[in-house]
Design a protein around this motif. Structure first.
Motif, short mmCIF file in Angstrom:
data_model
loop_
_atom_site.label_atom_id
_atom_site.label_comp_id
_atom_site.label_asym_id
_atom_site.label_seq_id
_atom_site.Cartn_x
_atom_site.Cartn_y
_atom_site.Cartn_z
N PHE A 17 -0.26 -6.73 -15.31
CA PHE A 17 0.07 -7.15 -14.05
C PHE A 17 1.47 -7.70 -13.89
O PHE A 17 2.29 -7.72 -13.13
CB PHE A 17 -0.88 -7.92 -13.25
N GLU A 20 4.51 -5.68 -13.06
CA GLU A 20 4.65 -5.62 -11.71
C GLU A 20 6.05 -6.09 -11.20
O GLU A 20 6.86 -5.57 -10.20
CB GLU A 20 3.70 -5.96 -10.57
N MET A 342 2.12 -6.20 4.19
CA MET A 342 3.40 -6.39 3.39
C MET A 342 4.71 -6.57 4.02
O MET A 342 4.67 -5.88 4.89
CB MET A 342 3.43 -5.11 2.37
N SER A 367 -2.28 -14.21 -1.77
CA SER A 367 -1.73 -14.75 -2.83
C SER A 367 -0.50 -13.73 -3.22
O SER A 367 0.38 -14.32 -3.94
CB SER A 367 -2.47 -15.29 -3.95
N TYR A 368 -0.59 -12.57 -3.00
CA TYR A 368 0.21 -11.38 -3.75
C TYR A 368 1.55 -11.81 -2.93
O TYR A 368 1.69 -11.95 -1.80
CB TYR A 368 -0.13 -10.05 -3.37
N TYR A 369 2.91 -11.76 -3.72
CA TYR A 369 4.09 -12.14 -3.33
C TYR A 369 4.86 -11.18 -2.37
O TYR A 369 5.76 -11.63 -1.58
CB TYR A 369 4.95 -12.44 -4.53
N ARG A 370 4.30 -10.00 -2.24
CA ARG A 370 4.99 -8.80 -1.43
C ARG A 370 4.60 -9.27 0.00
O ARG A 370 5.04 -8.44 1.10
CB ARG A 370 4.63 -7.69 -1.73
N PHE A 417 -4.53 -5.23 -0.46
CA PHE A 417 -4.47 -6.45 -1.07
C PHE A 417 -5.01 -7.57 -0.31
O PHE A 417 -5.64 -8.46 -0.89
CB PHE A 417 -3.05 -6.71 -1.56
N ASP A 421 -8.53 -9.57 -1.85
CA ASP A 421 -8.71 -10.94 -1.79
C ASP A 421 -10.02 -11.57 -1.05
O ASP A 421 -10.81 -12.36 -1.11
CB ASP A 421 -7.32 -11.55 -1.26
#
Length: 430
Positions: A17, A20, A342, A367-370, A417, A421
């Motif tokens: 990961f 990425e 996103m 939490s995913y940055y995108r 995503f 979550d």
């Protein structure tokens, strides 16, 4: 082979990961290098290649289920996953083993550090190696982004499939239907038949030309008759063509008719190539066992009741439009939508589509940055007074539950995503 590079499976996955951070690499240089290093495993099995803006996962899963029900050892490569990374790579409906993942990444470690491939490039090479290791007869390969320069486009399939075409990934594929069609049409290979799903008229024209230039037969599958005869909140019964009656599809949604038609177009070609005798029982089992055979979840799926909770992985405006049409088949008093998308998606249009619903929208950010910022999502609204922001997904779920009764409904949509979550959170809190 580098021994003991990773402490175990978890350490290995964390390393994967981290790749990425390299972002998306839209070319074939790295995948060619990885596959050469691995002995070109993609040459060891027959493949079906599936691209498209929406419907790739559904069509791939149906084809995979059909192959399994006919006794073929079938691999399935899809992305992204919902709960477990291993969902991406299946053989006969079973997840790739943790042991194989660790051994594969360990063996490839020097090459990975040398050429700095993306997460998706390494995962694609891993899938092909696993299908060879498991001696798969077929593998159904879902393209990641676009087609022409997608990492999966290293294969020479038995059938190329394009499920649908709409505006998406404009920073890589262009911002017109014409440019996106040309990119996705790049999976059509010399002499390989192509099955085309629900695409605009201009896309049909472009794809016909590409197929003609490649000496490839082309089938437009939407001509097939699929009629829904009965619905429940967990699926529907349908007739397909003139001979297949009362088949059960284990998820709801009118848009699935397009995916069924497209999958049938591919199945017809497999039947001819493998000289399979068509059987109604096999086709019935193909759809009935779809979840088991293909780990097929998350497409407008009812996951809880009292209140009803529906999860949906729609992640662009075309898919969000389908959300609106699907809701009419559910009974509920009040609707609350938990939404995140996103930042590289057309979230402004998607928000406007959701705003047409008689619903309260909770904007959140996993939490995913995108993911897009919640303020940016909220500011896409025309009328802001009804809707709210809950930056933390747990707070969004808590608010939704506190403000719904047993006859109400919570819809969670906007991204794979987000659903990933959310399901982890739901499993912890139930």
């Amino acid at each position: 082979m580098i021994k003991n590079k990773f402490k175990g499976y978890k350490d290995c996955i964390e390393y994967l990961f981290r790749l990425e951070r390299a972002g998306i690499k839209y070319d074939l240089k790295n995948i060619k290098s990885l596959l050469n290093y691995s002995g070109n495993p993609q040459k060891s099995f027959k493949s079906i290649h599936v691209a498209g803006t929406n419907g790739k996962g559904s069509v791939s899963s149906i084809i995979n289920s059909f192959l399994i029900e006919n006794g073929f050892k079938s691999g399935l490569y899809t992305s992204p996953h919902l709960i477990d990374f291993r969902e991406r790579i299946l053989v006969d409906g079973k997840f790739i083993s943790r042991k194989f993942i660790v051994e594969f990444v360990t063996g490839l470690y020097k090459e990975i550090e040398k050429i700095k491939p993306s997460f998706f490039e390494v995962t694609t090479a891993m899938a092909f190696a696993y299908f060879k290791y498991k001696k798969a007869d077929y593998a159904v390969i879902e393209a990641g982004l676009g087609g022409r320069l997608d990492s999966t486009n290293i294969i020479t399939p038995r059938v190329s499939v394009i499920t649908s075409i709409s505006i998406d990934h404009t920073n890589f594929l262009g911002n017109t239907i014409e440019s996106i069609t040309k990119e996705k049409g790049g999976i059509i290979k010399e002499g390989v038949p192509a099955v085309i799903g629900n695409v605009p008229g201009i896309s049909k024209y472009i794809l016909k030309k590409i197929a003609r230039d490649k000496n490839s037969g082309i089938v437009f599958s939407q001509r097939r008759n699929v009629i829904i005869t009965k619905r429940t909140e967990k699926g529907f019964y349908f007739n397909s063509g003139t001979k297949l009656k009362n088949l059960y599809f284990p998820l709801t949604g009118d848009y699935q008719k397009n995916n069924i038609r497209t999958a049938h177009g591919v199945i017809d070609l497999i039947i001819d190539a493998e000289k399979i005798k068509p059987a109604g029982k096999i086709m019935s089992a193909t759809f009935k066992n779809l979840k088991i055979n293909s780990n097929f979840f998350g497409r407008f799926e009812l996951v809880s009741t009292r209140p009803k909770i529906v999860i949906d992985v729609s992640h662009n405006p075309q898919a969000i439009e389908n959300v609106r049409s699907n809701l009419k088949y559910y009974k509920f008093n009040k609707l609350i939508v938990i939404f995140a998308m996103m930042q590289d998606k057309d979230y402004k249009v998607s928000v406007r589509i959701l705003e047409r619903l008689k619903a309260k929208i909770i904007f959140t950010k996993p939490s995913y940055y995108r993911f897009a910022e919640t303020n940016d999502l909220f500011n896409s609204l025309k009328k802001k007074s009804v809707h709210i922001i809950k930056d933390d997904l747990y707070d969004a779920l808590l608010y939704a539950r506190q403000n719904t009764g047993v006859n109400d409904m919570i819809l969670v949509t906007g991204s794979f995503f987000l659903i990933s979550d959310f399901m982890k959170l739901l499993n912890k809190t139930n």
